[in-house]
Enzyme design. Sequence first.
Site, PDB file in Angstrom:
ATOM      1  N   ASP A 299      19.190  22.135  19.089  1.00 32.65           N
ATOM      2  CA  ASP A 299      18.657  22.290  17.740  1.00 32.65           C
ATOM      3  C   ASP A 299      17.298  23.000  17.867  1.00 32.65           C
ATOM      4  OD1 ASP A 299      18.239  22.245  15.036  1.00 32.65           O
ATOM      5  OD2 ASP A 299      18.581  20.108  14.767  1.00 32.65           O
TER       6      ASP A 299
HETATM    7  C1  BGC Z   1      18.280  21.608  11.748  1.00 39.74           C
HETATM    8  C2  BGC Z   1      19.711  22.047  11.971  1.00 39.74           C
HETATM    9  C3  BGC Z   1      19.881  23.512  11.689  1.00 39.74           C
HETATM   10  C4  BGC Z   1      18.874  24.289  12.506  1.00 39.74           C
HETATM   11  C5  BGC Z   1      18.976  25.793  12.335  1.00 39.74           C
HETATM   12  C6  BGC Z   1      17.271  22.542  12.369  1.00 39.74           C
HETATM   13  O1  BGC Z   1      15.990  22.264  11.920  1.00 39.74           O
HETATM   14  O2  BGC Z   1      18.104  20.301  12.248  1.00 39.74           O
HETATM   15  O3  BGC Z   1      20.574  21.292  11.169  1.00 39.74           O
HETATM   16  O4  BGC Z   1      21.185  23.919  11.946  1.00 39.74           O
HETATM   17  O5  BGC Z   1      17.565  23.885  12.138  1.00 39.74           O
HETATM   18  O6  BGC Z   1      18.548  26.195  11.101  1.00 39.74           O
END
Ligand code: BGC
Length: 764
Positions: A299
């Site tokens: 993530d």
């Molecule tokens: C979130 C994810 C997301 C990623 C990319 C993160 O902050 O936890 O759910 O897919 O960002 O945008």
Amino acid sequence: MLAPMVVSAAETSPAIPRDEAIEAKVQETLARMTLDEKIGQMTELTIDVCGHFDNAGNFTVDEDKLDEIIGKYKVGSILNAPGTTAQTPAAWEKIIGAIQKKSMETMGIPCIYGLDQNHGTTYTAGGTLFPQNINVAATFNTDIARTAGEITAYETRASATPWTYSPTLDLGRDPRWPRQWENFGEDALMNAEMGAAMVRGFQGDDPNHIGPNNIAACLKHYMGYGVPFSGKDRTPAIISASDLREKHFAPYLAAARAGALSVMVNSASVNGVPVHASHELLTEWLKDGLNWDGMIVTDWADINNLYTREHIAADKKEAIKLAINAGIDMAMEPYNLDYCTLLKELVEEGEVPMSRIDDATARVLRMKYRLGLFDDPMTYARDYPKFASAEHSEAALHAAEESMVLLKNVDNTLPLAKGCKILLAGPNADTMRGLDGGWSYSWQGHIADKFAEQYNTILEAMQNKFGEANVVYEPGVVYDDHGNWQQEDASGMQKAVDAAAGVDVIVACIGENSYCETPGNLSDINISRNQLELVKALEATGKPVVVVLNEGRPRLISEIVPEAKAVVDIMLPGNFGGDALANLLAGDANFSGKLPFTYPKEINSLITYDYKVSEEVEKMEGNYDYDAVVAVQWAFGYGQSYTTYAYSNLRVDKAEFGPEDTLTVSVDVTNTGNRAGKESVLLFSSDKVASLVPDGRRLRAFKKIELAPGETKTVTFSMPASELAFVGADGKWVLESGEFRLQAGNQVTDITCTATKRWTTPNR
Ligand code: BGC
């Protein structure tokens, strides 16, 4: 007497069938790549570092930046919308077209571009937004999950993008947590079934050959993310060995077996181990345990978080070593290229084995081959004539209608009579931002009113349905859209109360403004004091009040429920939420949604429906009054309709069964009212005595049926007995001999398992 024991053989078939032609291409490509190129494939940067906004607010990719990012560092993946703002398909074509051109010229390897198309086309302006996943779960209809996935895939390809970071399968088991609405509710089976259906919608049925109308899914956030001990986003979870395998892993298992090509990792830690550094969870459980050859991405900035936040590494280099050796294949870095330099040093120093780099690179390449990106890295809007079509809108409207939950309706307050005069109040009455929630045109959903202008707010939809002259709008409380999402202005309260004098009924639309992730953290799960006071004041007028809840998680409202004549939870229904609600309130459509979570009543009773039997105890005999009371506002699976249903004749084909048997369970359901309706039939089981304190109830199957007035249908579930097994304290599956109770509606029947089975494999 001890029951006989049966032991099963090890599981060997791969989660995604191996395609030899693709494998040959992957190995061929790998063989000609340099270490720099391989590390580039393991890197993902955000689009914001690839270009700039001009004065008109348009984003342009800079060639000199691409020279460095792709030319020099060979980066193989880019994500996100510029400034987290939705782009038109034409803008996407330009942005991603430039990236793909550079990638193919430099390396002959396409870039994989990823977007959070989390409930429809979050980041494509003009695309179709579906209700959020919490609503999809409330439909108890997996066809809706599949259709939402199919349409999202199609429109995402129309945006030149082959990859979405969806579905979210964390289990929304804690209403304090700000991401509850991104999930399919609190139950493991529900998340597994909905997740698998949505994966099939995104990817189609052949994960080795994803066609031009489909995209790759990314299951997230693996795993245990949804139960932070503090209730705050990205904080530690403490989960028993039993719950981890039996509940939290279940949706990932089902969706991986449905062919999901990638997985994103839980940003936080489980039992003290940040998941990004957990070899056990990433490599042993997921990759080796499932024989799954997909790709694991971090993530946002989560390798960095291993040293900046989690303090399990002293510096970035050590963090990279821990994560890559644990099984991470691609780092969502997302801003810096020093990751590439440091990872190269680690390989040269022998701290990260070359075999791990080759494995990670192969997994990234395999996904790109499976997506057909080597044949053509681009898709073009002109080839997608059904983008935002009436057919897609109809599907989103239908999903919204099936998702709304009627929680209370006394004195036949609903449906509202056509000619009645309505006061529409509350901060959620006239906002697309409220209906859509986070991940709508921007990360926080804060610009939805601009992007979704052509859709109807609740106010507009109610005016269309009941006539403009019949709907008085006096919000009483409004959100301050320029401040924090929790900021409100209650200066209009008295005006709203005064306006009640001239109407027949009050519809109070309350809940939450949009938010997403950590900014949605709460210090109090009660709904705002302003909103409570507003509804109480409206109730005090003596006019019937219909409370409409437009919120991402169940905020406590027990103070206003007793006096409300009707309560409807619409959660986050998307762009067609206003129209769907108006159809339902007018009785032009019937309610069929059920709660996919437990609606809490008290702050000290935040439980899920599958709580342990000993969490609810009656008073003991004798001097000591030991008891525990579980109070909920509305139970998991609860939801009324304009018609009524009677359940009868619950039966099982075997009163006694062994672990290898399949049970056939049937129940008759009759529509006893005078309207057609849809009913989700839920089958629960209870293990009466087990060696680990059993859950009170577990959902084992569900099916939605449609019934005309007076009609009876027999619903039949085919359930392998192994579904009744649980994971013991040792983390292993076991089905114990003894009695089980099955329940559907008000019907119960008991059956007996005659033999105990212990699994030797980690999964059933
Ligand atoms: C979130 C994810 C997301 C990623 C990319 C993160 O902050 O936890 O759910 O897919 O960002 O945008």
